[in-house]
Design a protein around this motif. Structure first.
Motif, short mmCIF file in Angstrom:
data_model
loop_
_atom_site.label_atom_id
_atom_site.label_comp_id
_atom_site.label_asym_id
_atom_site.label_seq_id
_atom_site.Cartn_x
_atom_site.Cartn_y
_atom_site.Cartn_z
N LEU A 40 2.67 14.54 6.85
CA LEU A 40 3.99 15.17 6.76
C LEU A 40 5.08 14.12 6.93
CD1 LEU A 40 3.46 18.43 8.86
CD2 LEU A 40 3.74 18.26 6.38
N GLY A 41 4.88 13.22 7.91
CA GLY A 41 5.86 12.15 8.11
C GLY A 41 5.95 11.24 6.90
N ALA A 42 4.80 10.93 6.29
CA ALA A 42 4.79 10.08 5.10
C ALA A 42 5.54 10.75 3.95
CB ALA A 42 3.35 9.78 4.68
N ALA A 43 5.33 12.06 3.79
CA ALA A 43 6.01 12.78 2.72
C ALA A 43 7.52 12.71 2.89
CB ALA A 43 5.55 14.24 2.70
N ALA A 59 7.78 2.53 5.71
CA ALA A 59 7.37 3.44 6.80
C ALA A 59 6.39 4.47 6.28
CB ALA A 59 8.60 4.12 7.39
N ALA A 60 6.64 4.99 5.08
CA ALA A 60 5.75 5.98 4.48
C ALA A 60 4.36 5.39 4.26
CB ALA A 60 6.33 6.48 3.16
N SER A 61 4.32 4.14 3.80
CA SER A 61 3.03 3.49 3.54
C SER A 61 2.21 3.37 4.82
CB SER A 61 3.26 2.11 2.92
OG SER A 61 3.79 2.24 1.63
N GLY A 157 -0.39 3.51 -0.39
CA GLY A 157 0.14 2.63 0.63
C GLY A 157 0.61 1.31 0.06
N LEU A 158 -0.16 0.73 -0.85
CA LEU A 158 0.22 -0.54 -1.48
C LEU A 158 1.50 -0.41 -2.28
CD1 LEU A 158 -0.41 -3.48 -2.25
CD2 LEU A 158 -1.80 -2.59 -4.13
N VAL A 159 1.60 0.64 -3.08
CA VAL A 159 2.80 0.85 -3.90
C VAL A 159 4.03 1.06 -3.02
CG1 VAL A 159 3.93 2.48 -5.47
CG2 VAL A 159 1.59 1.70 -5.93
N GLY A 160 3.86 1.77 -1.92
CA GLY A 160 4.99 1.97 -1.01
C GLY A 160 5.53 0.64 -0.48
N PHE A 161 4.62 -0.26 -0.11
CA PHE A 161 5.05 -1.57 0.38
C PHE A 161 5.72 -2.39 -0.73
CE2 PHE A 161 1.77 -1.04 3.82
CZ PHE A 161 2.68 -1.07 4.87
N LEU A 162 5.15 -2.33 -1.94
CA LEU A 162 5.71 -3.10 -3.05
C LEU A 162 7.05 -2.55 -3.51
CD1 LEU A 162 2.54 -3.71 -5.25
CD2 LEU A 162 3.71 -5.35 -3.77
N ALA A 163 7.28 -1.26 -3.29
CA ALA A 163 8.53 -0.64 -3.75
C ALA A 163 9.74 -1.18 -3.00
CB ALA A 163 8.45 0.88 -3.58
N VAL A 164 9.54 -1.70 -1.80
CA VAL A 164 10.68 -2.20 -1.02
C VAL A 164 11.27 -3.47 -1.63
CG1 VAL A 164 11.46 -2.99 1.24
CG2 VAL A 164 9.80 -1.12 1.07
#
Length: 203
Positions: A40-43, A59-61, A157-164
């Motif tokens: 839920l927190g990730a969403a 943070a989501a990742s 998780g990887l995409v979330g980190f790369l998106a930053v």
């Protein structure tokens, strides 16, 4: 081969976490609930990453990876405490499916890609459904295919980190769009692959 197939080989890495939860008096069901809360927190963080500041994606990742790790820990804790049950297994799978849905909804809502989000969600749910449906008709539970849950969470998780760092003109939003497209296409392909495996095994 999917990451789910490596679960039997990480018992040594799991042991400190399992022992820690056991000393804290946590039950496997309690760990499953905590895992869902992290989803839920990730969403929410994925939504904020798309709607406002992209650093929320990082943070989501972290929360997505934590969700995946706790999903492995709860089963190991059940075995350690000798409380593994069909009820606990059902709770774990139901919460996993809700976790999958809310994470993808957060990703899609953040960039307002709702049709693509629906395609991704249905692909993910059908992949999981075909895995457990094989067990329901007398086969072993199917974890194989192009992409399993562990692979999916690792990729998100990887995409979330790369998106930053990719928050420029094309930016993290574009990367998230491609992630959703990948989940949609590969999710449905994996579901078909699992169906084909079960169909051949039953004939």
């Amino acid at each position: 081969m999917t990451l789910d197939q490596f679960r039997p080989y990480i018992s040594g890495v799991l042991r400190p976490f399992v022992n820690g939860f056991d000393r804290l008096g946590m039950t496997p069901n309690g760990v499953s609930v905590v895992a869902f809360v992290t989803a839920l927190g990730a969403a929410g963080a994925f939504y904020l990453g798309g709607a406002s500041a992209q650093w929320w994606y990082a943070a989501a990742s972290l929360l997505v990876l934590l969700n995946g790790w706790l999903d492995v820990v709860d089963g190991a804790l059940a075995r350690k405490q000798s409380v593994a049950s069909r009820a606990g297994d059902m709770l774990d799978h139901v919460l996993d499916r809700y976790a999958d849905v809310v994470i993808i909804v957060g990703l899609a809502a953040g960039i307002e890609a709702y049709p693509l989000g629906i395609a991704a969600v249905t692909g993910v749910l059908l992949t999981s459904y075909l895995g457990t449906q094989a067990q329901a008709v007398g086969l072993d539970r199917v974890y194989g295919g192009l992409v399993g849950r562990a692979d999916r969470l690792a990729l998100i998780g990887l995409v979330g980190f790369l998106a930053v760092p990719l928050s420029g003109a094309y930016g993290g939003h574009g990367l998230v769009w491609w992630l959703l497209a990948f989940l949609a296409v590969v999710g449905h392909l994996t579901a078909i692959q699992r169906f084909y495996y079960a169909w051949l095994a039953l004939k």
